[in-house]
Design a protein around this motif. Sequence first.
Motif, mmCIF file in Angstrom:
data_model
loop_
_atom_site.group_PDB
_atom_site.id
_atom_site.type_symbol
_atom_site.label_atom_id
_atom_site.label_comp_id
_atom_site.label_asym_id
_atom_site.label_seq_id
_atom_site.Cartn_x
_atom_site.Cartn_y
_atom_site.Cartn_z
ATOM 1 N N PHE A 45 -4.508 -10.561 24.298
ATOM 2 C CA PHE A 45 -5.468 -11.468 23.664
ATOM 3 C C PHE A 45 -6.906 -10.977 23.842
ATOM 4 O O PHE A 45 -7.719 -11.036 22.918
ATOM 5 N N LYS A 46 -7.213 -10.502 25.046
ATOM 6 C CA LYS A 46 -8.571 -10.019 25.286
ATOM 7 C C LYS A 46 -8.876 -8.798 24.432
ATOM 8 O O LYS A 46 -9.997 -8.633 23.920
ATOM 9 N N ALA A 47 -7.890 -7.920 24.246
ATOM 10 C CA ALA A 47 -8.073 -6.767 23.365
ATOM 11 C C ALA A 47 -8.235 -7.222 21.918
ATOM 12 O O ALA A 47 -9.055 -6.679 21.169
ATOM 13 N N ALA A 48 -7.469 -8.234 21.519
ATOM 14 C CA ALA A 48 -7.569 -8.748 20.159
ATOM 15 C C ALA A 48 -8.965 -9.282 19.875
ATOM 16 O O ALA A 48 -9.513 -9.087 18.779
ATOM 17 N N LYS A 49 -9.564 -9.939 20.883
ATOM 18 C CA LYS A 49 -10.915 -10.484 20.697
ATOM 19 C C LYS A 49 -11.921 -9.369 20.400
ATOM 20 O O LYS A 49 -12.855 -9.543 19.605
ATOM 21 N N ASP A 50 -11.732 -8.201 21.015
ATOM 22 C CA ASP A 50 -12.649 -7.081 20.805
ATOM 23 C C ASP A 50 -12.387 -6.358 19.494
ATOM 24 O O ASP A 50 -13.312 -5.813 18.887
ATOM 25 N N MET A 51 -11.130 -6.359 19.037
ATOM 26 C CA MET A 51 -10.757 -5.510 17.900
ATOM 27 C C MET A 51 -10.639 -6.255 16.570
ATOM 28 O O MET A 51 -10.898 -5.672 15.517
ATOM 29 N N LEU A 52 -10.223 -7.517 16.618
ATOM 30 C CA LEU A 52 -9.813 -8.195 15.392
ATOM 31 C C LEU A 52 -10.784 -9.268 14.950
ATOM 32 O O LEU A 52 -11.462 -9.908 15.772
ATOM 33 N N ASP A 53 -10.832 -9.487 13.650
ATOM 34 C CA ASP A 53 -11.492 -10.662 13.103
ATOM 35 C C ASP A 53 -10.568 -11.866 13.264
ATOM 36 O O ASP A 53 -9.387 -11.718 13.615
ATOM 37 N N ALA A 54 -11.086 -13.042 12.993
ATOM 38 C CA ALA A 54 -10.258 -14.244 13.027
ATOM 39 C C ALA A 54 -9.064 -14.081 12.091
ATOM 40 O O ALA A 54 -9.159 -13.445 11.035
ATOM 41 N N ARG A 91 -9.727 -4.227 11.476
ATOM 42 C CA ARG A 91 -10.128 -5.578 11.876
ATOM 43 C C ARG A 91 -9.099 -6.637 11.479
ATOM 44 O O ARG A 91 -9.258 -7.807 11.811
ATOM 45 N N LYS A 92 -8.047 -6.178 10.803
ATOM 46 C CA LYS A 92 -7.045 -7.111 10.282
ATOM 47 C C LYS A 92 -5.754 -7.095 11.092
ATOM 48 O O LYS A 92 -5.155 -8.143 11.355
ATOM 49 N N ARG A 93 -5.312 -5.885 11.450
ATOM 50 C CA ARG A 93 -4.021 -5.751 12.104
ATOM 51 C C ARG A 93 -4.058 -4.518 12.993
ATOM 52 O O ARG A 93 -4.410 -3.441 12.545
ATOM 53 N N ARG A 94 -3.683 -4.667 14.258
ATOM 54 C CA ARG A 94 -3.749 -3.556 15.213
ATOM 55 C C ARG A 94 -2.411 -3.363 15.920
ATOM 56 O O ARG A 94 -1.580 -4.272 15.991
ATOM 57 N N PHE A 95 -2.272 -2.153 16.494
ATOM 58 C CA PHE A 95 -1.081 -1.792 17.264
ATOM 59 C C PHE A 95 -1.502 -1.442 18.681
ATOM 60 O O PHE A 95 -2.491 -0.757 18.906
ATOM 61 N N MET A 96 -0.710 -1.903 19.660
ATOM 62 C CA MET A 96 -0.919 -1.533 21.053
ATOM 63 C C MET A 96 0.435 -1.276 21.711
ATOM 64 O O MET A 96 1.457 -1.820 21.291
ATOM 65 N N TYR A 97 0.413 -0.444 22.768
ATOM 66 C CA TYR A 97 1.657 -0.011 23.396
ATOM 67 C C TYR A 97 1.538 -0.084 24.914
ATOM 68 O O TYR A 97 0.480 0.169 25.493
ATOM 69 N N SER A 98 2.679 -0.411 25.539
ATOM 70 C CA SER A 98 2.792 -0.354 26.992
ATOM 71 C C SER A 98 4.033 0.455 27.343
ATOM 72 O O SER A 98 5.087 0.302 26.706
ATOM 73 N N SER A 99 3.936 1.310 28.345
ATOM 74 C CA SER A 99 5.094 2.099 28.776
ATOM 75 C C SER A 99 5.957 1.335 29.767
ATOM 76 O O SER A 99 6.986 1.835 30.218
ATOM 77 N N VAL A 143 0.846 -1.189 0.000
ATOM 78 C CA VAL A 143 0.000 0.000 0.000
ATOM 79 C C VAL A 143 0.884 1.242 0.000
ATOM 80 O O VAL A 143 1.853 1.321 0.755
ATOM 81 N N ASP A 144 0.554 2.211 -0.832
ATOM 82 C CA ASP A 144 1.353 3.434 -0.937
ATOM 83 C C ASP A 144 0.661 4.648 -0.326
ATOM 84 O O ASP A 144 1.250 5.728 -0.266
ATOM 85 N N ILE A 145 -0.586 4.501 0.108
ATOM 86 C CA ILE A 145 -1.325 5.610 0.696
ATOM 87 C C ILE A 145 -2.011 5.125 1.965
ATOM 88 O O ILE A 145 -2.740 4.132 1.948
ATOM 89 N N ILE A 146 -1.759 5.839 3.051
ATOM 90 C CA ILE A 146 -2.461 5.563 4.304
ATOM 91 C C ILE A 146 -3.574 6.592 4.430
ATOM 92 O O ILE A 146 -3.324 7.764 4.706
ATOM 93 N N ASP A 147 -4.804 6.169 4.204
ATOM 94 C CA ASP A 147 -5.942 7.072 4.284
ATOM 95 C C ASP A 147 -7.062 6.399 5.067
ATOM 96 O O ASP A 147 -6.893 5.280 5.592
ATOM 97 N N GLU A 148 -8.206 7.047 5.133
ATOM 98 C CA GLU A 148 -9.325 6.516 5.908
ATOM 99 C C GLU A 148 -9.768 5.157 5.390
ATOM 100 O O GLU A 148 -10.088 4.254 6.174
ATOM 101 N N ALA A 149 -9.792 4.993 4.075
ATOM 102 C CA ALA A 149 -10.228 3.724 3.487
ATOM 103 C C ALA A 149 -9.293 2.588 3.911
ATOM 104 O O ALA A 149 -9.749 1.495 4.283
ATOM 105 N N TYR A 150 -7.983 2.825 3.871
ATOM 106 C CA TYR A 150 -7.039 1.782 4.265
ATOM 107 C C TYR A 150 -7.138 1.492 5.758
ATOM 108 O O TYR A 150 -7.102 0.328 6.178
ATOM 109 N N LEU A 151 -7.271 2.529 6.571
ATOM 110 C CA LEU A 151 -7.375 2.321 8.013
ATOM 111 C C LEU A 151 -8.591 1.479 8.376
ATOM 112 O O LEU A 151 -8.536 0.658 9.291
ATOM 113 N N LYS A 152 -9.684 1.666 7.656
ATOM 114 C CA LYS A 152 -10.887 0.863 7.920
ATOM 115 C C LYS A 152 -10.628 -0.610 7.642
ATOM 116 O O LYS A 152 -11.094 -1.483 8.380
ATOM 117 N N THR A 153 -9.894 -0.900 6.575
ATOM 118 C CA THR A 153 -9.576 -2.310 6.283
ATOM 119 C C THR A 153 -8.576 -2.858 7.292
ATOM 120 O O THR A 153 -8.614 -4.044 7.638
#
Length: 424
Positions: A319-328, A298-306, A285-295
């Motif tokens: 894992f519990k966050a993944a269940k709420d955010m991600l598809d299989a 549910r496919k790939r997420r980022f999380m951070y801990s300090s 992908v060469d453009i990060i826009d709203e359409a790409y973020l929507k796809t």
Amino acid sequence: MAVDELIISYAVKVNAGSGVLISALSQEFSYVLTARHVIGDHPEVSRDGRAINVIEPPYHHPDVDCSIIKVEYQADIKQRTWMGVLPAGSRISYVGYPRSNVGTGRPYKIYTGSPNDLAHQIIVCNLDNNPSQESIEGMSGGGVYYIDGHLPYLWGVESRMDDEDPEARYGRIRCFPISRFEEIIETHKLVQIAPFYMGCFSNFKDDIFYFNAANPVNVQKLRQKLIEQAEWLIDQGMPAPHDLMVRYLRELLIGDDEPDVTVMGRKLWVAYFEFVIVCSILDDVDIIDEAYLKTLDRKRRFMYSSSADNWIRKLSEIFKAAKDMLDANGAMLVNSPQENAIGVPDPEDLEEVIGDIASSPRFRELSRIDNAHGEIYKTYSIAHLKGLRNEHVLNKHREYGSSTVGKQLSIFKGYYGSAIKEGS
């Protein structure tokens, strides 16, 4: 936009005085910083001659002449702030709406000057040409900016002329630093002010993909290719960190104990930038826009801990966050300060965590409704970005060094793609 135009765009009128707009960690409202004495019983705020809706009564500092007004959301405010002492020889600009300019085609005024000192939480500045008190009446509550190159940084908010003798009040203004307004936020448990670097990912470009390899030359060209990808995404209109922060908020954080303020941390956004660059490479992908973020949501997420603790301790929360955010078959990429992190959990760790989740009463109740509920955990890929860097860049630096420049990015993509898909 020129510097003067930018600082004028952030200036507002507050009753017969002035104020300055600044972003909050919200898409529901913005803040106006001003002097308490200009507010009176009922604050009225306007920008460019248009009224701005005041959402609720203002918040005042208990000890000094500072207040915060919560106003309707202003989407174009990406204010930069400067905390502490300025470099020697610095120049400042002071902007507001003097009464002498009311009714003219130029209702605002900008004074330039030099910082005198910052002591006891009070800023004193000397204005050029020594304007009188009459000249700046109505500018109380206006913003005081440090100009660095072509960028303005909000350093303080003016309260009054400095001299105690009214007849000697020429050219010296007294202001309060941004830290005083943060004290109001802390006292009243308000949403935090958003820092300046949230305006564009270009602020993080020099910090991404730091490869501390045994032989840095081997991965130098790979890093340059990744930075070129970053520059391209920025040039193509990638959303600003501030916009993504408002979009995701606590979804970016691992665990309920992580402070809200972490979502504004520079380290989180450096890591997020690396995450989205990796995603763009994996997905071609060469453009990060709203359409790409929507796809991507549910496919790939980022999380951070300090926390610098071993990130595997947080697998259950991830894992519990993944269940709420991600598809299989979705992937959760995380990051933290842990430099020696492994890239993906061991199978034993995964089995233990999933078994622990399955033993909870809530899980058993859900399983009665959906028998596939437990199986979805086994489809997720979980990986740590620093761990992937350690295993697939630093440990393999010789492989990159012996490859052509054009092939290095393909090697990187192959390793990261396999690790993420096979992570669990």
